[in-house]
Design a protein around this motif. Structure first.
Motif, PDB file in Angstrom:
ATOM      1  N   ALA A  33     -21.419  -1.669  -2.284  1.00  0.00           N
ATOM      2  CA  ALA A  33     -20.526  -1.224  -3.364  1.00  0.00           C
ATOM      3  C   ALA A  33     -19.985   0.174  -3.072  1.00  0.00           C
ATOM      4  O   ALA A  33     -18.804   0.467  -3.320  1.00  0.00           O
ATOM      5  CB  ALA A  33     -21.272  -1.248  -4.692  1.00  0.00           C
ATOM      6  N   LYS A  61     -15.863   0.991  -2.001  1.00  0.00           N
ATOM      7  CA  LYS A  61     -15.170   1.995  -2.807  1.00  0.00           C
ATOM      8  C   LYS A  61     -14.596   3.073  -1.908  1.00  0.00           C
ATOM      9  O   LYS A  61     -13.451   3.500  -2.073  1.00  0.00           O
ATOM     10  CB  LYS A  61     -16.150   2.587  -3.822  1.00  0.00           C
ATOM     11  N   VAL A  80     -14.406  -2.076  -8.249  1.00  0.00           N
ATOM     12  CA  VAL A  80     -15.618  -2.710  -7.723  1.00  0.00           C
ATOM     13  C   VAL A  80     -16.397  -3.265  -8.901  1.00  0.00           C
ATOM     14  O   VAL A  80     -16.801  -2.518  -9.807  1.00  0.00           O
ATOM     15  CB  VAL A  80     -16.478  -1.708  -6.929  1.00  0.00           C
ATOM     16  N   CYS A 121     -19.754  -5.287  -9.975  1.00  0.00           N
ATOM     17  CA  CYS A 121     -21.095  -5.657  -9.510  1.00  0.00           C
ATOM     18  C   CYS A 121     -21.735  -6.632 -10.491  1.00  0.00           C
ATOM     19  O   CYS A 121     -21.668  -6.441 -11.708  1.00  0.00           O
ATOM     20  CB  CYS A 121     -21.973  -4.419  -9.373  1.00  0.00           C
ATOM     21  N   ALA A 129     -26.190   0.580 -10.273  1.00  0.00           N
ATOM     22  CA  ALA A 129     -24.874   0.393  -9.652  1.00  0.00           C
ATOM     23  C   ALA A 129     -23.805   1.215 -10.369  1.00  0.00           C
ATOM     24  O   ALA A 129     -22.921   1.807  -9.735  1.00  0.00           O
ATOM     25  CB  ALA A 129     -24.501  -1.085  -9.648  1.00  0.00           C
ATOM     26  N   ALA A 170     -19.996   2.009  -9.380  1.00  0.00           N
ATOM     27  CA  ALA A 170     -19.331   0.742  -9.689  1.00  0.00           C
ATOM     28  C   ALA A 170     -18.445   0.908 -10.922  1.00  0.00           C
ATOM     29  O   ALA A 170     -18.789   1.639 -11.862  1.00  0.00           O
ATOM     30  CB  ALA A 170     -20.355  -0.362  -9.923  1.00  0.00           C
TER      31      ALA A 170
END
Length: 365
Positions: A198, A202, A209, A211, A222, A227
């Motif tokens: 992740a 990015k 992104v 998750c 995350a 994220a």
């Protein structure tokens, strides 16, 4: 003289021992503790003797890691080819039980074999291979195909280096996922590898992104790591959210990192026509999937496994991926959730296998 040199080396008072062809140091066998899975569900600490061969190094372990493979093996889930063929000695398959554990670790070289010229006492190195690294000491060969030991990049912490092999694998997966500037990327499964990927996508320009995981603790992590959206399929309609966020087109790239057919199916369901499906996990169980879209929607399907590339490619990629960590572009230390002493190995495995919120469980030697 030899006994005196052994004492000096093992107490790390000499960091660089210059040797000539007439003077090559070789100590007698030494004892080390090592984690062993005697049988599925029984993880113990045993004592054994080791010493480096002519083309090997002896490493004092700083810290080792329990990865998904270790958890599978400790619970009796070996890949089919190992169960059938009982292969050993090639870093791709391992002995039957009892099995000495560990392949993710870092430490300091305390002895080199007589033919070793590329490494010296005092070098800090990472393990890339199944060398029984859950131990006070381990030996590993000096090879140049992405296995053996690899020198730590300058600027990398010992903690991050102890996760050098899985970090290189996950960074490689993100870098080779096909993500482009402005893409929407979905990562299904945000354990350690998913968390790293992740960050990578990015950095490579993903605009969004997303998750996905069934463990809220991992989703919280995350989110803290950058994220944009986190989803739990047990309460969220993942496909609907992805479609809404992509103007009903689907994600540009999806990466499966959960290791089961449910995750693979979800990846297939949320990918756009002509999108990239990245397969990362080592799936050990039979999978039932509806894959008509793989053909009808022209998916670009790619496996993202660094350690199974052509051998001569691996050293370059290992250096490239880990330099990004040493430069501070990818954060690894926050992903360590638990640290146990080596003597607490059984407890560490219990946490790694049963605590869904555990990200990386480490053993300190």
């Amino acid at each position: 003289m030899e006994n005196r040199l052994a004492w000096i080396l093992l107490n790390n008072n000499v960091k660089d021992l210059k040797r000539t062809s007439q003077y090559s140091y070789r100590r007698v066998n030494m004892k080390t503790r090592v984690v062993v899975t005697r049988r599925p569900g029984e993880v113990v600490l045993e004592e054994c003797e080791i010493r480096p061969g002519d083309n090997e190094v002896l490493v004092k372990t700083y810290m080792s890691s329990i990865c998904g493979t270790d958890k599978n093996y400790s619970q009796g889930m070996m890949p089919r080819e190992v169960l059938v063929e009982q292969l050993a000695g090639n870093n791709e398959a391992h002995h039957a039980y009892p099995l000495k554990m560990g392949h993710e670790a870092a430490g300091e070289i305390v002895e080199v074999g007589r033919n070793v010229t590329d490494f010296k006492v005092g070098d800090k190195v990472m393990s890339f291979g199944w060398y029984n690294t859950m131990a006070d000491y381990f030996t590993a060969p000096v090879v140049h195909n992405g296995f053996g030991v690899v020198k730590m990049p300058e600027g990398m912490s010992m903690e991050a280096a102890s996760l050098g092999e899985p970090t290189a694998c996950a960074v490689y997966a993100g870098m080779n996922s096909g993500v482009e500037l402005g893409d929407t990327v979905v990562i299904v499964g945000v354990g350690f590898a998913g968390q790293v990927m992740a960050q990578v996508v990015k950095r490579m320009g993903a605009a969004k992104v997303i998750c996905v995981d069934v463990v809220d603790g991992k989703l919280d992590l995350a989110k803290r790591m950058g994220a944009d959206i986190v989803l739990n399929p047990e309460r969220d309609d993942v496909a609907e959210v992805v479609m809404r966020e992509t103007n009903r087109q689907g994600a540009d790239v999806v990466i499966e990192a959960a290791g089961n057919d449910t995750a693979i199916q979800l990846c297939s369901d949320v990918l756009k026509h002509g999108g990239i499906l990245g397969l990362y996990s080592w799936v050990l169980e039979p999978a039932t999937l509806f894959i008509n879209r793989w053909h009808n929607d022209g998916f670009d399907i790619r496996t993202l496994a660094l350690m199974h590339r052509i051998k001569m490619d691996r050293p370059w990629w290992i250096s490239k991926t880990l330099q990004n960590v040493a430069n501070g572009m990818i954060r690894i230390d926050p992903l360590i959730s638990h640290v146990f002493n080596l003597s607490e190995a059984a407890k560490a495995f219990e946490v790694a296998c049963n605590d869904p919120a555990a990200c990386k469980v480490m053993l300190k030697s």
